[in-house]
Write an enzyme that holds these catalytic residues in place. Structure first.
Site, PDB file in Angstrom:
ATOM      1  N   ASP A   1       0.862  -1.170   0.000  1.00 45.08           N
ATOM      2  CA  ASP A   1       0.000   0.000   0.000  1.00 45.08           C
ATOM      3  C   ASP A   1       0.903   1.225   0.000  1.00 45.08           C
ATOM      4  O   ASP A   1       2.094   1.126   0.313  1.00 45.08           O
ATOM      5  CB  ASP A   1      -0.914   0.013   1.228  1.00 45.08           C
TER       6      ASP A   1
ATOM      7  N   VAL B   1       2.749   2.325  -7.074  1.00 45.78           N
ATOM      8  CA  VAL B   1       2.833   1.663  -8.380  1.00 45.78           C
ATOM      9  C   VAL B   1       3.083   2.644  -9.514  1.00 45.78           C
ATOM     10  O   VAL B   1       3.313   2.229 -10.656  1.00 45.78           O
ATOM     11  CB  VAL B   1       1.568   0.832  -8.669  1.00 45.78           C
TER      12      VAL B   1
ATOM     13  N   ASN C   1      -4.388  -4.792  -7.662  1.00 48.31           N
ATOM     14  CA  ASN C   1      -5.607  -4.143  -7.178  1.00 48.31           C
ATOM     15  C   ASN C   1      -5.496  -2.621  -7.139  1.00 48.31           C
ATOM     16  O   ASN C   1      -6.505  -1.927  -7.040  1.00 48.31           O
ATOM     17  CB  ASN C   1      -5.937  -4.660  -5.774  1.00 48.31           C
TER      18      ASN C   1
ATOM     19  N   TYR D   1     -11.361   7.540 -15.280  1.00 50.00           N
ATOM     20  CA  TYR D   1     -11.351   6.220 -14.646  1.00 50.00           C
ATOM     21  C   TYR D   1     -11.790   5.136 -15.629  1.00 50.00           C
ATOM     22  O   TYR D   1     -11.185   4.065 -15.705  1.00 50.00           O
ATOM     23  CB  TYR D   1     -12.269   6.240 -13.423  1.00 50.00           C
TER      24      TYR D   1
ATOM     25  N   LYS E   1      -9.626   1.922 -16.891  1.00 49.03           N
ATOM     26  CA  LYS E   1     -10.066   0.531 -16.711  1.00 49.03           C
ATOM     27  C   LYS E   1     -10.256  -0.181 -18.047  1.00 49.03           C
ATOM     28  O   LYS E   1     -10.012  -1.389 -18.150  1.00 49.03           O
ATOM     29  CB  LYS E   1     -11.355   0.499 -15.890  1.00 49.03           C
TER      30      LYS E   1
ATOM     31  N   ALA F   1     -18.813  -2.249  -5.595  1.00 42.52           N
ATOM     32  CA  ALA F   1     -18.506  -2.914  -4.327  1.00 42.52           C
ATOM     33  C   ALA F   1     -18.417  -1.827  -3.265  1.00 42.52           C
ATOM     34  O   ALA F   1     -17.506  -0.993  -3.295  1.00 42.52           O
ATOM     35  CB  ALA F   1     -17.199  -3.691  -4.418  1.00 42.52           C
TER      36      ALA F   1
END
Length: 262
Positions: free
Chosen positions: A50, A79, A105, A170, A174, A203
Site C-alpha cells: 500500500d 505503483v 488491485n 477512470y 479501466k 462494491a
C-alpha cells in the site's frame, strides 16, 4: 444463500500451497478482502502493499490476528514509481521463495466532468490505475517467465465497457486495463503464465463511502438487480477462482462481477 443478504463463504483450499502478492491491500476494500480470502483459501504466504505505511502495518497485523497466519508481510509501494514496483516484487520473491500469484488491485478514481478536468487529475488516475497495473504486470511477467509458471489477476471495472458521467478518466483507465490484460495474456501464454481480470460493477466499502456522495451510491445500488452493491469479498471470491487451478484454461479473460440491470 439469500442473494440480497449473502452469507460469507468459507475457504475451500483453492490456493493451497501458493504464495500471493497483492497491491493496494491495506484498509477495508477489495484488496484487503482478497488478502484475507487468499489466506482462508490456504496460501502458504502473502505480501501486501500500500502507499500508506501506517495503514499497511495495521492491515498486516489485522490479517495475522484474524486468520492466524504469520506468513504475512507488508511493503510500501507506489505503483506509479518503477523503482517501487521492482523493489516490491523483488522483496516478495525473496520473502515468499517466489510469487505464484500477483493480484493487481491498485487504482485511483475521482469524480469530475471532463470539461472541468485538468491534465494533472487525468494523468494521475491513468498513471496509477492503468500504468501502475502495466508496471506490475511487466516486471512480474519477466520474473515468472524464468520459472515458466504463474498467475496474474487484474482488477478492472464494468466502466471499461459502460458509460458514466464524471468518470471519463477512470473508465478510460479501466478499459486500458482490460486491453492490457488481453494482450499481455497472449504474450505470457508462451511461457506458461496466465493473466485474467475481474470487472466489478459496484462494491461498497468504508473507503468508498468516504469518497463518493451518498446520493450517487444510492443511485448506483438501485441499478443492481439485488438492490445492493457487491460485498468486497464477493469480488475477492472471483479473484480467488481466477488465481486458482480451477481456471487453468482461462487467460486474457475479463470476468464481470455485476448484477446491473442497465
Amino acid at each position: 444463500m439469500n442473494i440480497k443478504i449473502p452469507e460469507y463463504v468459507k475457504g475451500h483450499g483453492l490456493l493451497k500451497g501458493k504464495s500471493v502478492l497483492i497491491t493496494a491491500a491495506a484498509g477495508a476494500g477489495i484488496g484487503f478482502s482478497a488478502a484475507q480470502r487468499a489466506i482462508e483459501e490456504g496460501c502458504r504466504g502473502i505480501v501486501i502493499s500500500d502507499i500508506h505505511e501506517g495503514r499497511l502495518t495495521a492491515s498486516v497485523e489485522k490479517l495475522k490476528t484474524e486468520t492466524g497466519c504469520q506468513e504475512v508481510y507488508g511493503k510500501v509501494c507506489n505503483v506509479a514509481v518503477e523503482d517501487d514496483v521492482q523493489a516490491l516484487i523483488n522483496t516478495a520473491e525473496e520473502l515468499l521463495g517466489g510469487v505464484d500469484v500477483l493480484i493487481n488491485n491498485a487504482g485511483l478514481g475521482t469524480t469530475k466532468l471532463l470539461i472541468e478536468m485538468e491534465d494533472p487529475e487525468w494523468n494521475k488516475v491513468i498513471d496509477v490505475t492503468l500504468n501502475g497495473t502495466m508496471r506490475m504486470t511487466r516486471y512480474m511477467m519477466k520474473v515468472m517467465k524464468a520459472r515458466g509458471e504463474g498467475v496474474i489477476v487484474n482488477n478492472a471495472s464494468v466502466l471499461g465497457w459502460r458509460a458514466q458521467k464524471e468518470q471519463a478518466h477512470y473508465a478510460a483507465a479501466k478499459a486500458g486495463v482490460m486491453a492490457l490484460t488481453r494482450c499481455a495474456a497472449l504474450e505470457a501464454a508462451d511461457f506458461g503464465v496466465r493473466i485474467n481480470a475481474v470487472a466489478p460493477s459496484l462494491a461498497v466499502h468504508a473507503m468508498l463511502k468516504k469518497s463518493a456522495p451518498e446520493e450517487l451510491l444510492a443511485e448506483l445500488e438501485a441499478r443492481e438487480a439485488y438492490g445492493r452493491g457487491a460485498e468486497v469479498w464477493e469480488v475477492a471470491n472471483i479473484m480467488m477462482f481466477l488465481a486458482s487451478d480451477y481456471s487453468s484454461y482461462m487467460t486474457g479473460e475479463i470476468v464481470s462481477c455485476s448484477s446491473q440491470r442497465a
